[in-house]
Write an enzyme that holds these catalytic residues in place. Structure first.
Site, short mmCIF file in Angstrom:
data_model
loop_
_atom_site.label_atom_id
_atom_site.label_comp_id
_atom_site.label_asym_id
_atom_site.label_seq_id
_atom_site.Cartn_x
_atom_site.Cartn_y
_atom_site.Cartn_z
N CYS A 87 -15.70 9.07 29.80
CA CYS A 87 -16.15 10.11 28.88
C CYS A 87 -16.84 11.24 29.66
O CYS A 87 -16.17 12.02 30.33
CB CYS A 87 -17.05 9.52 27.80
SG CYS A 87 -17.31 10.61 26.38
N HIS A 196 -14.32 4.54 25.80
CA HIS A 196 -15.39 3.80 26.47
C HIS A 196 -15.04 2.32 26.63
O HIS A 196 -15.36 1.50 25.76
CB HIS A 196 -16.68 3.91 25.65
CG HIS A 196 -17.36 5.23 25.75
ND1 HIS A 196 -18.44 5.46 26.55
CD2 HIS A 196 -17.10 6.42 25.13
CE1 HIS A 196 -18.84 6.73 26.43
NE2 HIS A 196 -18.03 7.31 25.58
N GLU A 198 -16.49 0.15 28.41
CA GLU A 198 -17.70 -0.68 28.54
C GLU A 198 -18.20 -1.16 27.19
O GLU A 198 -19.03 -2.08 27.13
CB GLU A 198 -18.80 0.09 29.28
CG GLU A 198 -19.55 1.14 28.48
CD GLU A 198 -18.82 2.46 28.36
OE1 GLU A 198 -19.46 3.45 27.98
OE2 GLU A 198 -17.60 2.51 28.63
#
Length: 234
Positions: A87, A196, A198
């Site tokens: 991002c 994302h 994660e």
């Protein structure tokens, strides 16, 4: 000893701790790196996390791209070290000219947050080789400036050389040209993406999947891919 992956914190980073946790869940050792330093602390790979570094002043990622530690990050990337930008980190990689093109305000002019389907277009990079080419995965997406742009010549080169790492599926959430969600460099060690990963590494905390709510862990293999590359080099 587990591979050590550095996570750079800039002023305004929001997802640095999430990236550290993802690295730990994947089996690596996260190492906190500070934007104002010139020391990579001997890490084996680097993650530039999401957020709003330096408040997105000037352009998202523009000021971070010239932060002190980026001189070392750019040199490490050019030497072949795996570098991932997520991002805002993707925006930093573009502003640092480690990846081509640019990222602008979403076409609908609004911040977006959703579980996003993406297709793995290039499964031959340091960060994607544990996926199958063409595999569709679900990763959370949250951004206001995620529209990927490039001139026609650059787009032709990206498509012709297989440098599109990820592509949006189902819906283009931000107006990115060619539905581009992420890129890789020619060497395959630098990857940037707007979604994302994660936030999709641990059951109970990921995106909703057909099997169960919040069960998605499709992002975990991005981190384990890099760990496998590092281990293979030892």
């Amino acid at each position: 000893m587990p591979a050590r992956i550095g996570v750079v914190t800039f002023p305004g980073s929001l997802d640095d701790r999430d990236a550290q946790r993802a690295i730990r869940i994947a089996g690596g050792e996260p190492v906190a790196l500070w934007h104002g330093d010139h020391d990579l602390q001997g890490v084996d790979a680097i993650v530039l996390p999401g957020g709003f570094s330096y408040g997105d002043y000037l352009r998202p990622g523009a000021i971070s791209a010239i932060a002190p530690i980026m001189a070392e990050v750019i040199a490490a990337a050019n030497s072949g070290m795996p570098v991932l930008g997520i991002c805002n980190g993707f925006q930093v990689l573009v502003e640092a000219h480690l990846l081509p093109g640019g990222l602008i305000r979403n076409a609908h002019q609004q911040f977006i947050c959703r579980d996003q389907r993406i297709v793995v277009e290039n499964a031959d990079t340091a960060w994607t080789h544990e996926y199958a080419p063409g595999e569709e995965i679900v990763i959370p997406l949250k951004n206001a400036d995620g529209g990927y742009i490039a001139n026609d010549e650059t787009l032709k080169r990206l498509e012709g050389e297989g440098l599109v790492a990820f592509r949006y599926a189902g819906v283009n959430p931000n107006g990115s040209l060619n539905d581009i969600a992420g890129l890789t460099n020619e060497r395959g060690n630098v990857v940037g993406l707007m979604p994302h990963p994660e936030h999709a590494v641990e059951p109970g905390f990921g995106p909703d999947m057909p099997e169960a709510m919040r069960s998605g862990v499709d992002g975990l293999r991005i981190f384990s891919s890099a760990l496998a590359v590092i281990t293979a080099r030892v």
